[in-house]
Enzyme design. Structure first.
Site, PDB file in Angstrom:
ATOM      1  N   LYS A  45       2.031  10.961  -7.855  1.00 42.33           N
ATOM      2  CA  LYS A  45       2.935   9.821  -7.616  1.00 42.33           C
ATOM      3  C   LYS A  45       4.384  10.310  -7.471  1.00 42.33           C
ATOM      4  CE  LYS A  45       4.375   5.494  -7.840  1.00 42.33           C
ATOM      5  NZ  LYS A  45       4.122   4.584  -6.714  1.00 42.33           N
ATOM      6  N   CYS A 130       9.864   5.224   1.412  1.00 41.53           N
ATOM      7  CA  CYS A 130       9.283   4.133   0.629  1.00 41.53           C
ATOM      8  C   CYS A 130       9.869   2.793   1.063  1.00 41.53           C
ATOM      9  CB  CYS A 130       9.509   4.330  -0.857  1.00 41.53           C
ATOM     10  SG  CYS A 130       8.595   3.101  -1.805  1.00 41.53           S
ATOM     11  N   LYS A 164       8.033  13.220   4.332  1.00 42.37           N
ATOM     12  CA  LYS A 164       7.083  12.116   4.536  1.00 42.37           C
ATOM     13  C   LYS A 164       7.825  10.956   5.182  1.00 42.37           C
ATOM     14  CE  LYS A 164       3.629   9.251   2.307  1.00 42.37           C
ATOM     15  NZ  LYS A 164       2.806   9.074   1.109  1.00 42.37           N
TER      16      LYS A 164
HETATM   17  C1  LIG Z   1      -0.581   1.481  -4.382  1.00 37.64           C
HETATM   18  C2  LIG Z   1       0.105   2.501  -3.525  1.00 37.64           C
HETATM   19  C3  LIG Z   1       1.142   3.270  -4.055  1.00 37.64           C
HETATM   20  C4  LIG Z   1       1.790   4.216  -3.270  1.00 37.64           C
HETATM   21  N1  LIG Z   1       2.783   4.972  -3.825  1.00 37.64           N
HETATM   22  C5  LIG Z   1       3.368   5.944  -3.088  1.00 37.64           C
HETATM   23  C6  LIG Z   1       4.347   6.793  -3.669  1.00 37.64           C
HETATM   24  O1  LIG Z   1       4.690   6.700  -4.845  1.00 37.64           O
HETATM   25  N2  LIG Z   1       4.912   7.745  -2.874  1.00 37.64           N
HETATM   26  C7  LIG Z   1       4.555   7.929  -1.562  1.00 37.64           C
HETATM   27  O2  LIG Z   1       5.087   8.831  -0.905  1.00 37.64           O
HETATM   28  N3  LIG Z   1       3.613   7.144  -0.991  1.00 37.64           N
HETATM   29  C8  LIG Z   1       3.022   6.166  -1.719  1.00 37.64           C
HETATM   30  N4  LIG Z   1       2.058   5.381  -1.150  1.00 37.64           N
HETATM   31  C9  LIG Z   1       1.703   5.563   0.281  1.00 37.64           C
HETATM   32  C10 LIG Z   1       0.464   6.438   0.459  1.00 37.64           C
HETATM   33  O3  LIG Z   1       0.678   7.736  -0.060  1.00 37.64           O
HETATM   34  C11 LIG Z   1       0.069   6.521   1.946  1.00 37.64           C
HETATM   35  O4  LIG Z   1       1.118   7.114   2.673  1.00 37.64           O
HETATM   36  C12 LIG Z   1      -0.231   5.147   2.553  1.00 37.64           C
HETATM   37  O5  LIG Z   1      -0.892   4.319   1.624  1.00 37.64           O
HETATM   38  C13 LIG Z   1      -1.055   5.226   3.843  1.00 37.64           C
HETATM   39  O6  LIG Z   1      -2.297   5.852   3.611  1.00 37.64           O
HETATM   40  P1  LIG Z   1      -3.672   5.041   3.297  1.00 37.64           P
HETATM   41  O7  LIG Z   1      -3.803   3.976   4.352  1.00 37.64           O
HETATM   42  O8  LIG Z   1      -4.743   6.055   3.331  1.00 37.64           O
HETATM   43  O9  LIG Z   1      -3.482   4.440   1.932  1.00 37.64           O
HETATM   44  C14 LIG Z   1       1.395   4.410  -1.920  1.00 37.64           C
HETATM   45  C15 LIG Z   1       0.339   3.642  -1.398  1.00 37.64           C
HETATM   46  C16 LIG Z   1      -0.310   2.713  -2.177  1.00 37.64           C
HETATM   47  C17 LIG Z   1      -1.441   1.921  -1.584  1.00 37.64           C
END
Ligand SMILES: Cc1cc2nc3c(=O)[nH]c(=O)nc-3n(C[C@H](O)[C@H](O)[C@H](O)COP(=O)(O)O)c2cc1C
Length: 303
Positions: A45, A130, A164
């Protein structure tokens, strides 16, 4: 034997399957489900300089083929991360990529220098994307700021640097180009897409923060498009993220030009998926008669 290893400039991974920040806790939580030694790496995280309580609840809501979240970078801050989580993470037999976020260039470079003091960290991922945090500088939507923050982090430590990026921009290409210009070893594409959910009967937004970030299978075509566009226009290794939940999804991202991928939302409903995808990737490459995963990267043929 299929060679699954990939190199993203200064970062070499044993295979291209990583788990995405914010969806895998600090790894400890996933111990029962995943053999970490199978993974290309884990990304805990996002850590911020100081503790954050995050956004008001509700912070997640399910949507068609996806979810919205507005966690707001809830975390205990860098000191606690280094004291409580990093020793555990560095004991795992996999690459640990520390994901950091700050409100200023100085925040990023100070954090990078501190993380860089800990031998064993594989790389830094800069969360300049974010969508759920107000008050900070939007590094991910401005090419100059994106370049400056990457450059400052490169100067502050010796670790490989991954930027990112957010998809919530008119075009992601200039932002990726700026990150490359600043010295990024790779870009991670993408973070969540800004969205919202409404309870019309109550005439209220569902999320406490009103807006949130959409993730999961619903965003896969959008994320694939981002990877494809950057792969065709910017000379930098790409880590693809967005809605990956099957081996076909992984292969589509690799063919589009990603050298590696991250599994995010799928970890919530299928916690063992990342390890299984590594096994399946090895099998499919063997079936395809390939000896090296790198042969498939960017192999897309367009008309
Ligand atoms: C509940 C949740 C919390 C997330 N927290 C972070 C975070 O703290 N830092 C970050 O860079 N991305 C965060 N993300 C984004 C994910 O790392 C990822 O980039 C995004 O969800 C797209 O991928 P996915 O469709 O496979 O989930 C979060 C995503 C979700 C669903």
């Amino acid at each position: 034997m299929v060679d699954l290893s990939v190199s993203l400039n200064r970062l070499t991974l044993r295979n291209p399957i990583l788990v995405a920040s914010g969806t895998f806790g600090y790894a400890r939580e996933m111990e029962a489900y995943v053999d970490f030694a199978r993974l290309g790496g884990v990304i805990p995280k996002t850590v911020t300089p100081l503790p954050r309580i995050g956004n008001p609840p509700p912070r997640t809501v399910e949507t068609a083929s996806g979810m919205l979240n507005s966690i707001g970078l809830d975390n205990d801050g860098l000191d606690t991360f280094i004291e409580k989580h990093l020793p555990y993470l560095l004991g795992l037999d996999t690459a640990v990529i520390v994901n950091i976020a700050g409100r200023s260039v100085d925040d990023f470079s100070t954090m990078a220098a501190r993380v860089g003091e800990h031998p064993g960290v594989a790389a830094l991922e800069l969360n300049i994307s974010c969508p759920n945090v107000s008050g900070g500088v939007d590094f991910g939507t401005n090419p100059e700021l994106a370049r400056d923050v990457v450059r400052a982090v490169r100067n502050a430590c010796d670790l490989p640097v991954i930027a990112k990026l957010t998809p919530n921009v008119t075009s992601i290409i200039p932002i990726a180009a700026a990150a490359a210009d600043g010295g990024a070893d790779a870009v991670s594409l993408v973070n969540t897409f800004q969205g919202m959910a409404i309870d019309w009967r109550r005439r209220r937004p569902i999320l406490g923060n009103v807006l949130g970030g959409l993730s999961g299978p619903a965003i896969k075509p959008l994320a694939l498009r981002c990877v494809f566009q950057v792969a065709r226009n910017v000379d930098i290794p790409i880590i693809g993220i967005g809605g990956i939940q099957s081996l076909d999804d992984v292969m589509e991202f690799l063919v589009a030009g990603a050298s590696a991928v991250q599994i995010g939302t799928a970890n919530f409903y299928n916690p063992g998926i990342s390890g299984r995808l590594v096994d399946e990737l090895e099998q499919v490459l063997a079936t395809e008669g390939l000896s090296n995963v790198r042969e498939i990267v960017g192999s897309l043929q367009t008309p």
